[in-house]
Design a protein around this motif. Structure first.
Motif, PDB file in Angstrom:
ATOM      1  N   TRP A  16     -14.169  -3.914   3.654  1.00  0.00           N
ATOM      2  CA  TRP A  16     -14.270  -2.506   4.071  1.00  0.00           C
ATOM      3  C   TRP A  16     -13.071  -1.676   3.614  1.00  0.00           C
ATOM      4  CZ3 TRP A  16     -13.812  -6.739   7.288  1.00  0.00           C
ATOM      5  CH2 TRP A  16     -12.577  -6.916   7.927  1.00  0.00           C
ATOM      6  N   ARG A  20     -10.892  -8.235   3.171  1.00  0.00           N
ATOM      7  CA  ARG A  20     -11.431  -7.177   4.037  1.00  0.00           C
ATOM      8  C   ARG A  20     -12.257  -6.231   3.167  1.00  0.00           C
ATOM      9  NH1 ARG A  20      -6.235  -8.431   5.835  1.00  0.00           N
ATOM     10  NH2 ARG A  20      -6.018  -8.796   8.093  1.00  0.00           N
ATOM     11  N   GLU A  77      -7.549  -1.132  14.970  1.00  0.00           N
ATOM     12  CA  GLU A  77      -8.001  -2.432  15.478  1.00  0.00           C
ATOM     13  C   GLU A  77      -8.292  -2.353  16.973  1.00  0.00           C
ATOM     14  OE1 GLU A  77      -8.905  -6.510  15.643  1.00  0.00           O
ATOM     15  OE2 GLU A  77      -8.720  -5.149  13.933  1.00  0.00           O
ATOM     16  N   ALA A  98      -8.741  -7.231  12.126  1.00  0.00           N
ATOM     17  CA  ALA A  98      -9.997  -7.750  11.572  1.00  0.00           C
ATOM     18  C   ALA A  98     -11.199  -6.845  11.810  1.00  0.00           C
ATOM     19  CB  ALA A  98     -10.277  -9.132  12.158  1.00  0.00           C
ATOM     20  N   ARG A  99     -10.967  -5.683  12.419  1.00  0.00           N
ATOM     21  CA  ARG A  99     -12.113  -4.802  12.686  1.00  0.00           C
ATOM     22  C   ARG A  99     -12.618  -4.162  11.389  1.00  0.00           C
ATOM     23  NH1 ARG A  99     -11.872   1.096  15.217  1.00  0.00           N
ATOM     24  NH2 ARG A  99     -14.090   1.589  15.032  1.00  0.00           N
ATOM     25  N   SER A 100     -13.931  -4.228  11.187  1.00  0.00           N
ATOM     26  CA  SER A 100     -14.541  -3.613  10.010  1.00  0.00           C
ATOM     27  C   SER A 100     -14.529  -2.102  10.184  1.00  0.00           C
ATOM     28  CB  SER A 100     -15.983  -4.120   9.845  1.00  0.00           C
ATOM     29  OG  SER A 100     -16.562  -3.530   8.703  1.00  0.00           O
ATOM     30  N   THR A 155     -11.549   2.058   5.436  1.00  0.00           N
ATOM     31  CA  THR A 155     -10.105   2.173   5.226  1.00  0.00           C
ATOM     32  C   THR A 155      -9.810   2.465   3.766  1.00  0.00           C
ATOM     33  OG1 THR A 155      -9.650   0.594   7.023  1.00  0.00           O
ATOM     34  CG2 THR A 155      -7.883   0.982   5.436  1.00  0.00           C
TER      35      THR A 155
END
Length: 210
Positions: free
Chosen positions: A181, A179, A82, A151-153, A156
């Motif tokens: 991603w 999420r 993040e 919240a970062r795309s 993962t």
């Protein structure tokens, strides 16, 4: 690409998963950095300290980093992803989402209050094969980290055991839900995931294109 493995709570770089993964990476001639997050001072362990320790290991930006984290190491990896744009991929093994709620509930109100009053709680450390004191500062530090803020795309991969009674599978399901991603693979295993090491490695190879 730089690869860093973060072991779990009360564990060490000598854990089964750490040793197996290091050997697997070595066969591909890829170094896998595995820091000792205990820092010879388990008593004063905090999530903040782990973040600072791993940040210091990062190569100069913008060299990319893939983080592989187990349990609390997985949660640490998620927060590093993040905060740092050079982290371009995460592999989280039974990540400790919501760990504080799960752990404190299991300890019970009386024991938690005693921990807060006395300042330390003796915790079994698997790496040292004995109980060691842990400061209540571990709890107060962890309380400031709200997982909804992650919240970062970021590509993962989560691998989580269906029979995990330490961090329930539902914790990872909840994290992945909003999420898109995040790819979640459910495994027929427990929190340790030691009996599915081949499946984990196959998933890591595919995800990291090794």
């Amino acid at each position: 690409m730089h690869y860093i493995y973060l072991h779990g709570f009360a564990s060490s770089p000598r854990s089964t998963k750490a040793v197996v993964l290091k050997e697997r990476f070595a066969k591909l001639d890829i170094p896998l950095v595995i820091p000792d997050l205990n820092q010879n001072d388990f008593t004063h362990l905090t999530l903040s300290r782990q973040l600072q320790q791993v940040e210091a290991l990062f190569p100069p930006a913008p060299e990319p980093v893939t983080l592989i984290g187990s349990s609390l190491g997985g949660l640490t990896a998620a927060w590093l992803g993040e905060r740092h744009l050079q982290v371009d991929r995460l592999v989280l093994l039974a990540p400790a989402f919501g760990f504080l709620d799960h752990w404190l509930q299991r300890l019970g109100e009386m024991q938690v209050n005693q921990w807060q009053t006395e300042g330390e709680l003796r915790v079994y450390h698997y790496g040292e094969a004995q109980k060691l004191p842990l400061s209540y500062g571990f709890v107060t530090d962890a309380m400031q980290y709200r997982e909804e803020s992650i919240a970062r795309s970021l590509p993962t991969l989560i691998l989580h055991g269906k029979q995990d009674d330490v961090i329930p599978l539902q914790a990872s399901l909840d994290f992945a839900k909003n999420r898109p991603w995040v790819q979640l693979i459910e495994l027929d295993s427990d929190h340790a995931l030691t009996d599915v090491s081949t499946k984990i490695w196959q998933a890591i190879q595919a995800f990291c294109a090794l």
